[in-house]
Design a protein around this motif. Structure first.
Motif, PDB file in Angstrom:
ATOM      1  N   CYS A 205       0.872  -1.169   0.000  1.00  0.00           N
ATOM      2  CA  CYS A 205       0.000   0.000   0.000  1.00  0.00           C
ATOM      3  C   CYS A 205       0.910   1.219   0.000  1.00  0.00           C
ATOM      4  O   CYS A 205       1.752   1.370   0.885  1.00  0.00           O
ATOM      5  CB  CYS A 205      -0.913   0.008   1.220  1.00  0.00           C
ATOM      6  SG  CYS A 205      -2.198   1.296   1.134  1.00  0.00           S
TER       7      CYS A 205
ATOM      8  N   TYR B 284       1.493   5.594  -0.596  1.00  0.00           N
ATOM      9  CA  TYR B 284       0.847   6.897  -0.459  1.00  0.00           C
ATOM     10  C   TYR B 284       1.898   7.989  -0.617  1.00  0.00           C
ATOM     11  O   TYR B 284       3.086   7.746  -0.423  1.00  0.00           O
ATOM     12  CB  TYR B 284       0.138   7.015   0.896  1.00  0.00           C
ATOM     13  CG  TYR B 284       1.060   6.886   2.082  1.00  0.00           C
ATOM     14  CD1 TYR B 284       1.647   8.011   2.656  1.00  0.00           C
ATOM     15  CD2 TYR B 284       1.366   5.642   2.620  1.00  0.00           C
ATOM     16  CE1 TYR B 284       2.507   7.902   3.730  1.00  0.00           C
ATOM     17  CE2 TYR B 284       2.227   5.532   3.698  1.00  0.00           C
ATOM     18  CZ  TYR B 284       2.792   6.660   4.252  1.00  0.00           C
ATOM     19  OH  TYR B 284       3.646   6.535   5.309  1.00  0.00           O
TER      20      TYR B 284
ATOM     21  N   ASP C 288      -3.814  10.268  -1.751  1.00  0.00           N
ATOM     22  CA  ASP C 288      -4.250   9.202  -2.633  1.00  0.00           C
ATOM     23  C   ASP C 288      -3.477   7.899  -2.432  1.00  0.00           C
ATOM     24  O   ASP C 288      -2.373   7.748  -2.914  1.00  0.00           O
ATOM     25  CB  ASP C 288      -4.129   9.669  -4.074  1.00  0.00           C
ATOM     26  CG  ASP C 288      -4.920   8.802  -5.013  1.00  0.00           C
ATOM     27  OD1 ASP C 288      -5.869   8.159  -4.548  1.00  0.00           O
ATOM     28  OD2 ASP C 288      -4.583   8.769  -6.202  1.00  0.00           O
ATOM     29  N   ALA C 289      -4.071   6.952  -1.745  1.00  0.00           N
ATOM     30  CA  ALA C 289      -3.458   5.643  -1.528  1.00  0.00           C
ATOM     31  C   ALA C 289      -3.709   4.746  -2.731  1.00  0.00           C
ATOM     32  O   ALA C 289      -4.730   4.860  -3.406  1.00  0.00           O
ATOM     33  CB  ALA C 289      -4.040   5.000  -0.280  1.00  0.00           C
TER      34      ALA C 289
ATOM     35  N   ARG D 107      -7.506   3.836   2.656  1.00  0.00           N
ATOM     36  CA  ARG D 107      -6.239   4.527   2.912  1.00  0.00           C
ATOM     37  C   ARG D 107      -5.187   3.512   3.304  1.00  0.00           C
ATOM     38  O   ARG D 107      -5.503   2.364   3.619  1.00  0.00           O
ATOM     39  CB  ARG D 107      -6.403   5.557   4.013  1.00  0.00           C
ATOM     40  CG  ARG D 107      -6.769   4.985   5.366  1.00  0.00           C
ATOM     41  CD  ARG D 107      -6.899   6.037   6.439  1.00  0.00           C
ATOM     42  NE  ARG D 107      -7.403   5.475   7.673  1.00  0.00           N
ATOM     43  CZ  ARG D 107      -6.650   4.841   8.584  1.00  0.00           C
ATOM     44  NH1 ARG D 107      -5.349   4.707   8.373  1.00  0.00           N
ATOM     45  NH2 ARG D 107      -7.178   4.346   9.677  1.00  0.00           N
ATOM     46  N   CYS D 108      -3.940   3.970   3.343  1.00  0.00           N
ATOM     47  CA  CYS D 108      -2.846   3.149   3.857  1.00  0.00           C
ATOM     48  C   CYS D 108      -2.722   3.372   5.357  1.00  0.00           C
ATOM     49  O   CYS D 108      -3.037   4.451   5.863  1.00  0.00           O
ATOM     50  CB  CYS D 108      -1.520   3.524   3.203  1.00  0.00           C
ATOM     51  SG  CYS D 108      -1.410   3.143   1.455  1.00  0.00           S
TER      52      CYS D 108
END
Length: 116
Positions: A60, A62, A70-71, A112-113
């Motif tokens: 993951c 970002y 923006d992940a 999200r991360c």
């Protein structure tokens, strides 16, 4: 395929912003039949069970300057008990339809991360 996805990322991310990998990802699952949604965390290199799916997270990433930005996550998804993956690729949080899971009952997308 990765080159195509990177070409379609939002301009600020492609324009040279540094990215880093998170410790995992926050994902959301949807059961289209019941309408139930569930958020779940997956550690990088781990697998989570959501509804009738197994979801493995490869990475993951970002933007370094904007951890809530923006992940994008590399996911492999398969139906529980099956060997053939039904999704294997990058999903982008801000554009979930760009590279989406195509399943008749379930949907999964990146929120999200997880950051250290």
């Amino acid at each position: 395929m990765v080159a195509v996805l990177l070409a379609l990322l939002p301009a600020p991310l492609v324009a040279g912003d540094a990215v880093t990998s998170g410790t995992g990802a926050m994902l959301r699952g949807l059961d289209k039949v019941s309408g139930q949604t569930e958020d779940f965390r997956v550690a990088t290199g781990g697998t989570a069970e959501i509804y009738g799916l197994d979801v493995a997270l490869g990475d993951c990433r970002y933007p370094v300057e904007n951890p809530t930005g923006d992940a994008f996550a590399y996911l492999t998804i398969w139906e529980r008990g099956q060997r053939q993956a039904i999704f294997d690729g990058w999903m982008i949080a801000s554009s979930p339809a760009l590279s989406a899971l195509d399943h008749s009952r379930y949907d999964v997308w990146v929120i999200r991360c997880m950051t250290p």
